[in-house]
Design an enzyme around this catalytic site. Structure first.
Site: not given
Length: 528
Positions: A229, A465, A493
């Site tokens: 991320s 996602d 995710h």
């Protein structure tokens, strides 16, 4: 609060020379902090080991974890000034000496998320654990590396709720002033708490410089790194700033690197709405139990469910759960495809009026989302005292990195657009960026970088996602000249390290071990 990332636009015609000068200067300043030795010691005592084992870890794994610190300058332009001690954790390589490749530094994302506890449980494949010392750290301003709390986030939430169902386009500048004042107060409180100099130097550019100091302290000539991320932003920028010091970089759940936070939030609204639609279709496939017939009616049906909670106001863990709180928790659960069956049961219970089942599932969801357990004491505030935002580093780093609008009407217009794209999630994602309008000046992260001199880089993108839309993975893979994109066709995710099929994990493991990137165009089917 939702984790976002943040950047600025370089001055045309000046960026290339400026970046070259900056890179040379950065290397010199970083060298001033080179040659450190980390004093490793056991992270946990016997009681803490027992607790982690009780939560599912392995005794020999936890007992082997080592902790230490690395010193970095607060301001790299003033290396003789104030310094920070960054907290670091290491899980030593499990294999023989001849298997050892070096250190694998891992960042869990955020921004503002601690890395110290991400190694509390065994992670990655046996071969990776045998070959690398797994290392993580708390970035500057986070956790044990100068972490802080500031600002009253709840005040901003309450100010937003004061708008009710008013169409954002109908809100005047005067209507927005109460919200503007709470956001300005939030920013001012953070300045009062940690100071402008600290906030000016908390951004990702300096995290990347810190990462290179850490690489040197670990004794690695070149960095091997996995970033999830927001951690992909750190890794991508490292490839640009320190290409000669990079060995292998895995960027899973890629973030956008160029635009203001309000525009990034709009992209996220599209991402959440897309994953919400996938969930609704998955729910509908269960048959009559689901309150949706598919993605087309999910928003309307969810509005009825929210109204039910607003009317009945169930109390869980001493907290009243209204419709907005439910949507916030669902947004977090969309990160995990494996939790969708549970969400279907919860929404079905609410829709059918089953109070007992509703209370049970809401309690589980609240604990899972907010990490509240029976043995944790709630924060006790004194009369007139405001609860400070423990996730303030998220806002501080986002605001530091990007060049954001200062006119609240720009945020209103962005909210209007995001709300149209995602009625459930869009508005809040944009309003959460408002403190950046009043943030002090910072060193923003560069944009438009391509890292042409970096070794092969691997970008992993998940089609469904919600938090880091797949389009961002495509964009980052195209932006970085040496990048290869690996696609997972399911939802959730980030993926690497939890791929049940091995379609993603196996070639990425091989890349970390050998430096050879997966084949171009690799796409892996969903296994949920």
């Amino acid at each position: 609060m939702t984790a976002l990332v943040a950047g600025c636009v370089p001055t045309p015609g000046e960026s290339e020379a400026a970046e070259s000068a900056e890179t040379a200067e950065t290397a010199n300043v970083t060298a001033a902090f080179a040659g450190q030795t980390i004093g490793w010691s056991a992270c946990y005592g016997e009681e803490q080991v027992d607790e982690l084992v009780e939560w599912g870890s392995e005794p020999d794994w936890v007992e082997a974890l080592e902790c230490g610190t690395v010193t970095v300058p607060l301001d790299y332009d003033r290396p003789d000034g104030e310094t920070l001690d960054l907290a670091v954790v290491r899980a030593p390589a499990r294999g023989d000496a001849d298997q050892r490749v070096g250190s694998l530094v891992v960042n869990p994302g955020g921004p503002g998320v601690t890395g110290l506890d991400m190694l509390d449980y065994p992670s990655f494949s046996d071969e990776v654990r045998a070959s690398f010392d797994l290392v993580s750290f708390d970035p500057r301003g986070v956790g044990e590396s100068g972490g802080f709390a500031c600002g009253n986030w709840n005040a901003m939430v309450e100010a937003r709720q004061g708008f009710g169902d008013t169409d954002p386009a109908d809100l005047s500048e005067a209507d927005l002033q109460p919200l503007a004042e709470t956001a300005r107060t939030y920013a001012d409180d953070c300045v009062d708490t940690v100071g402008e100099e600290f906030l000016a130097n908390i951004g990702t550019v300096n995290v990347v410089r810190d990462l290179d100091v850490l690489r040197d302290a670990l004794g690695d000539e070149r960095l091997t790194y996995v970033g999830y991320s927001y951690g992909t932003y750190i890794g991508a920028l490292y490839a640009e700033m320190f290409p000669d010091n990079a060995r292998a970089l895995v960027l899973d759940g890629a973030v956008e690197t160029d635009r203001p936070n309000v525009e990034v939030a709009y992209d996220q609204a599209l991402g959440f709405q897309g994953t919400w639609g996938l969930f609704a279709e998955d729910c509908a496939a269960t048959g009559d139990a689901c309150p949706f017939t598919g993605a087309d009616d999910a928003d309307a049906a969810m509005a009825d469910i929210m109204a039910t909670l607003d009317r009945e106001a169930p109390v869980v863990e001493g907290v009243t759960i209204d419709g907005a709180t439910l949507v916030s928790m669902i947004g977090m659960e969309l990160y995990y495809e494996e939790s969708w069956d549970y969400l279907t049961d919860l929404l079905t219970a609410i829709d059918s009026g089953d109070a007992e089942e509703t209370e049970y599932y809401l309690g589980y969801l609240y604990e899972n989302t907010y990490g509240l357990y029976e043995d944790e004491e709630p924060v006790q505030l004194k009369p007139g005292e405001e609860e400070l935002d423990a996730e303030a580093a998220l806002t501080a780093i986002n605001c530091a990195d990007r060049n954001d609008p200062t006119d609240i009407l720009a945020y209103r217009d962005a909210v209007d657009r995001a709300g149209d794209a995602s009625p459930l999630f869009g508005a809040d994602l944009v309003w959460e960026q408002l403190p950046c309008a009043y943030w002090p000046d910072t060193e923003e992260a560069p944009t438009g970088f391509t890292a042409p001199d970096a070794p092969p880089v691997v970008v992993i993108g998940t089609v469904g996602d919600p938090a880091t839309p797949y389009t961002w993975a495509e964009e980052l893979a195209a932006q970085l000249e040496t990048a290869t994109l690996v696609t997972y066709e399911g939802a959730g995710h980030t993926l690497y390290g939890n791929d049940k099929s091995g379609c993603v994990d196996d070639p990425v493991d091989a890349y970390l071990l050998t430096g050879e990137a997966p084949e171009a165009g690799l796409s892996c089917p969903s296994v949920a």
